[in-house]
Design a protein around this motif. Structure first.
Motif, PDB file in Angstrom:
ATOM      1  N   ASN A 129      -1.737 -17.903 -33.567  1.00  0.00           N
ATOM      2  CA  ASN A 129      -0.627 -17.807 -34.530  1.00  0.00           C
ATOM      3  C   ASN A 129       0.002 -16.410 -34.543  1.00  0.00           C
ATOM      4  O   ASN A 129       0.221 -15.814 -35.604  1.00  0.00           O
ATOM      5  CB  ASN A 129      -1.093 -18.176 -35.942  1.00  0.00           C
ATOM      6  CG  ASN A 129      -1.539 -19.619 -36.023  1.00  0.00           C
ATOM      7  OD1 ASN A 129      -1.027 -20.474 -35.293  1.00  0.00           O
ATOM      8  ND2 ASN A 129      -2.493 -19.897 -36.892  1.00  0.00           N
ATOM      9  N   ASP A 130       0.255 -15.869 -33.375  1.00  0.00           N
ATOM     10  CA  ASP A 130       0.901 -14.559 -33.194  1.00  0.00           C
ATOM     11  C   ASP A 130       0.082 -13.391 -33.723  1.00  0.00           C
ATOM     12  O   ASP A 130       0.613 -12.300 -33.919  1.00  0.00           O
ATOM     13  CB  ASP A 130       2.296 -14.537 -33.859  1.00  0.00           C
ATOM     14  CG  ASP A 130       3.277 -15.439 -33.150  1.00  0.00           C
ATOM     15  OD1 ASP A 130       3.081 -15.700 -31.943  1.00  0.00           O
ATOM     16  OD2 ASP A 130       4.239 -15.890 -33.796  1.00  0.00           O
ATOM     17  N   THR A 131      -1.214 -13.594 -33.961  1.00  0.00           N
ATOM     18  CA  THR A 131      -2.084 -12.495 -34.373  1.00  0.00           C
ATOM     19  C   THR A 131      -3.436 -12.661 -33.686  1.00  0.00           C
ATOM     20  O   THR A 131      -3.611 -13.571 -32.867  1.00  0.00           O
ATOM     21  CB  THR A 131      -2.230 -12.460 -35.908  1.00  0.00           C
ATOM     22  OG1 THR A 131      -2.947 -11.268 -36.274  1.00  0.00           O
ATOM     23  CG2 THR A 131      -2.947 -13.673 -36.439  1.00  0.00           C
ATOM     24  N   HIS A 134      -9.785 -12.513 -35.207  1.00  0.00           N
ATOM     25  CA  HIS A 134     -10.748 -11.895 -36.129  1.00  0.00           C
ATOM     26  C   HIS A 134     -10.644 -10.381 -36.034  1.00  0.00           C
ATOM     27  O   HIS A 134     -10.008  -9.838 -35.116  1.00  0.00           O
ATOM     28  CB  HIS A 134     -12.187 -12.353 -35.800  1.00  0.00           C
ATOM     29  CG  HIS A 134     -12.585 -12.094 -34.375  1.00  0.00           C
ATOM     30  ND1 HIS A 134     -13.068 -10.886 -33.940  1.00  0.00           N
ATOM     31  CD2 HIS A 134     -12.556 -12.911 -33.287  1.00  0.00           C
ATOM     32  CE1 HIS A 134     -13.340 -10.949 -32.648  1.00  0.00           C
ATOM     33  NE2 HIS A 134     -13.029 -12.168 -32.213  1.00  0.00           N
ATOM     34  N   LYS A 148      -7.151  -5.505 -37.290  1.00  0.00           N
ATOM     35  CA  LYS A 148      -7.351  -6.577 -38.265  1.00  0.00           C
ATOM     36  C   LYS A 148      -6.210  -7.577 -38.144  1.00  0.00           C
ATOM     37  O   LYS A 148      -5.055  -7.173 -37.944  1.00  0.00           O
ATOM     38  CB  LYS A 148      -7.383  -6.016 -39.692  1.00  0.00           C
ATOM     39  CG  LYS A 148      -8.619  -5.212 -40.018  1.00  0.00           C
ATOM     40  CD  LYS A 148      -8.605  -4.793 -41.478  1.00  0.00           C
ATOM     41  CE  LYS A 148      -9.874  -4.034 -41.836  1.00  0.00           C
ATOM     42  NZ  LYS A 148      -9.894  -3.656 -43.247  1.00  0.00           N
ATOM     43  N   PRO A 149      -6.509  -8.871 -38.273  1.00  0.00           N
ATOM     44  CA  PRO A 149      -5.413  -9.859 -38.247  1.00  0.00           C
ATOM     45  C   PRO A 149      -4.505  -9.694 -39.451  1.00  0.00           C
ATOM     46  O   PRO A 149      -4.930  -9.228 -40.509  1.00  0.00           O
ATOM     47  CB  PRO A 149      -6.146 -11.201 -38.260  1.00  0.00           C
ATOM     48  CG  PRO A 149      -7.534 -10.907 -38.705  1.00  0.00           C
ATOM     49  CD  PRO A 149      -7.825  -9.488 -38.411  1.00  0.00           C
ATOM     50  N   ALA A 150      -3.244 -10.080 -39.283  1.00  0.00           N
ATOM     51  CA  ALA A 150      -2.259  -9.933 -40.360  1.00  0.00           C
ATOM     52  C   ALA A 150      -1.499 -11.243 -40.532  1.00  0.00           C
ATOM     53  O   ALA A 150      -1.359 -12.009 -39.583  1.00  0.00           O
ATOM     54  CB  ALA A 150      -1.287  -8.806 -40.025  1.00  0.00           C
ATOM     55  N   PRO A 151      -1.000 -11.527 -41.753  1.00  0.00           N
ATOM     56  CA  PRO A 151      -0.232 -12.763 -41.971  1.00  0.00           C
ATOM     57  C   PRO A 151       1.122 -12.710 -41.265  1.00  0.00           C
ATOM     58  O   PRO A 151       1.603 -11.639 -40.881  1.00  0.00           O
ATOM     59  CB  PRO A 151      -0.068 -12.810 -43.490  1.00  0.00           C
ATOM     60  CG  PRO A 151      -0.226 -11.413 -43.937  1.00  0.00           C
ATOM     61  CD  PRO A 151      -1.178 -10.760 -42.989  1.00  0.00           C
ATOM     62  N   LYS A 152       1.736 -13.874 -41.149  1.00  0.00           N
ATOM     63  CA  LYS A 152       3.013 -13.975 -40.448  1.00  0.00           C
ATOM     64  C   LYS A 152       4.084 -13.179 -41.195  1.00  0.00           C
ATOM     65  O   LYS A 152       4.169 -13.224 -42.414  1.00  0.00           O
ATOM     66  CB  LYS A 152       3.418 -15.452 -40.363  1.00  0.00           C
ATOM     67  CG  LYS A 152       4.492 -15.716 -39.343  1.00  0.00           C
ATOM     68  CD  LYS A 152       4.665 -17.190 -39.095  1.00  0.00           C
ATOM     69  CE  LYS A 152       5.679 -17.430 -37.993  1.00  0.00           C
ATOM     70  NZ  LYS A 152       5.857 -18.846 -37.718  1.00  0.00           N
ATOM     71  N   ARG A 154       4.264  -9.843 -41.151  1.00  0.00           N
ATOM     72  CA  ARG A 154       3.812  -8.471 -41.409  1.00  0.00           C
ATOM     73  C   ARG A 154       4.308  -7.520 -40.317  1.00  0.00           C
ATOM     74  O   ARG A 154       4.663  -6.381 -40.590  1.00  0.00           O
ATOM     75  CB  ARG A 154       2.280  -8.452 -41.492  1.00  0.00           C
ATOM     76  CG  ARG A 154       1.655  -7.075 -41.599  1.00  0.00           C
ATOM     77  CD  ARG A 154       1.946  -6.390 -42.912  1.00  0.00           C
ATOM     78  NE  ARG A 154       1.448  -7.125 -44.054  1.00  0.00           N
ATOM     79  CZ  ARG A 154       0.225  -7.005 -44.555  1.00  0.00           C
ATOM     80  NH1 ARG A 154      -0.655  -6.199 -43.980  1.00  0.00           N
ATOM     81  NH2 ARG A 154      -0.121  -7.686 -45.611  1.00  0.00           N
ATOM     82  N   ASN A 173       1.855  -9.871 -35.165  1.00  0.00           N
ATOM     83  CA  ASN A 173       1.397  -9.491 -36.509  1.00  0.00           C
ATOM     84  C   ASN A 173      -0.029  -8.950 -36.411  1.00  0.00           C
ATOM     85  O   ASN A 173      -0.951  -9.692 -36.067  1.00  0.00           O
ATOM     86  CB  ASN A 173       1.425 -10.695 -37.457  1.00  0.00           C
ATOM     87  CG  ASN A 173       2.800 -11.323 -37.535  1.00  0.00           C
ATOM     88  OD1 ASN A 173       3.747 -10.696 -37.958  1.00  0.00           O
ATOM     89  ND2 ASN A 173       2.910 -12.561 -37.097  1.00  0.00           N
ATOM     90  N   SER A 175      -2.673  -5.409 -37.974  1.00  0.00           N
ATOM     91  CA  SER A 175      -2.856  -4.099 -38.612  1.00  0.00           C
ATOM     92  C   SER A 175      -3.906  -3.343 -37.813  1.00  0.00           C
ATOM     93  O   SER A 175      -4.921  -3.918 -37.431  1.00  0.00           O
ATOM     94  CB  SER A 175      -3.324  -4.252 -40.053  1.00  0.00           C
ATOM     95  OG  SER A 175      -2.341  -4.911 -40.818  1.00  0.00           O
TER      96      SER A 175
END
Length: 199
Positions: A129-131, A134, A148-152, A154, A173, A175
């Motif tokens: 999902n573009d990130t 984990h 770190k993964p980030a929400p869509k 971001r 996306n 961090s």
């Protein structure tokens, strides 16, 4: 104006300047000579006719970004010999990424060597999902990095070479935080090591 002066001006207009000749030489080394035949109909065919010979070719579309260029010296018996070192990142923005380093007498030669090495060391990155799937932490030498993964929506929250590599890999996306050294090459290696750990 006399005829001699007119002839001199015409000669100067016809002859390319030194900078134009240098630009032409660099373009030949980077893009190759004789590339304009392919634009005409039948440009890729051999002299005997027949079909173009590029049917089985697989086009590789990679974006390249130069991470670092440095002038390095080597001490020889007669003095110092200078050369250039280039670090290049290569990616297709679809999950494939690679970095390479090359040295050469000039910048163009160093970049070409680095690109060839990067193509040999391509790796695939796990993207969900573009990130990233984990959180991951990596340490290579003095370089330490945390992803770190980030929400869509971001975006890529990263700095330095980590941002360039993540964008070329196609991660939209994420961090991240660089915790160790500021050395670009070590941070690039650490970023690739972190991306290898993703499952």
């Amino acid at each position: 104006m006399s005829d001699e002066k007119k002839q001199m001006n015409e000669k100067n207009i016809d002859q390319p300047s030194l900078s134009e000749r240098a630009a032409g030489a660099v373009a030949k080394t980077v893009y190759g000579a004789g590339q304009n035949r392919g634009n005409r109909p039948g440009g890729n065919r051999d002299r005997r006719g027949g079909r173009p010979d590029n049917r089985g070719e697989k086009r590789e579309e990679f974006d390249q970004r130069i991470l670092d260029i440095a002038r390095v010296t080597r001490v020889m018996q007669g003095g110092k010999r200078m050369s250039f070192r280039a670090c290049v990142a290569l990616g297709d923005r679809k999950g494939n990424i690679g970095i390479g380093m090359g040295k050469g007498a000039d910048v163009t030669m160093a970049v070409n060597k680095a690109v060839n090495k990067a193509k040999k060391k391509m790796m695939n990155v796990c993207i969900v999902n573009d990130t990233i799937p984990h959180e991951v932490y990596s340490r290579v030498g003095a370089a330490k990095i945390l992803f770190k993964p980030a929400p869509k929506g971001r975006g890529v929250k990263a700095g330095g070479v980590a941002r360039v590599i993540l964008e070329l890999a196609g991660i939209k996306n994420i961090s991240s935080k660089i915790l160790g050294t500021n050395n670009k090459i070590n941070n690039a290696r650490c970023t690739l090591d972190a991306l290898k750990k993703l499952k």
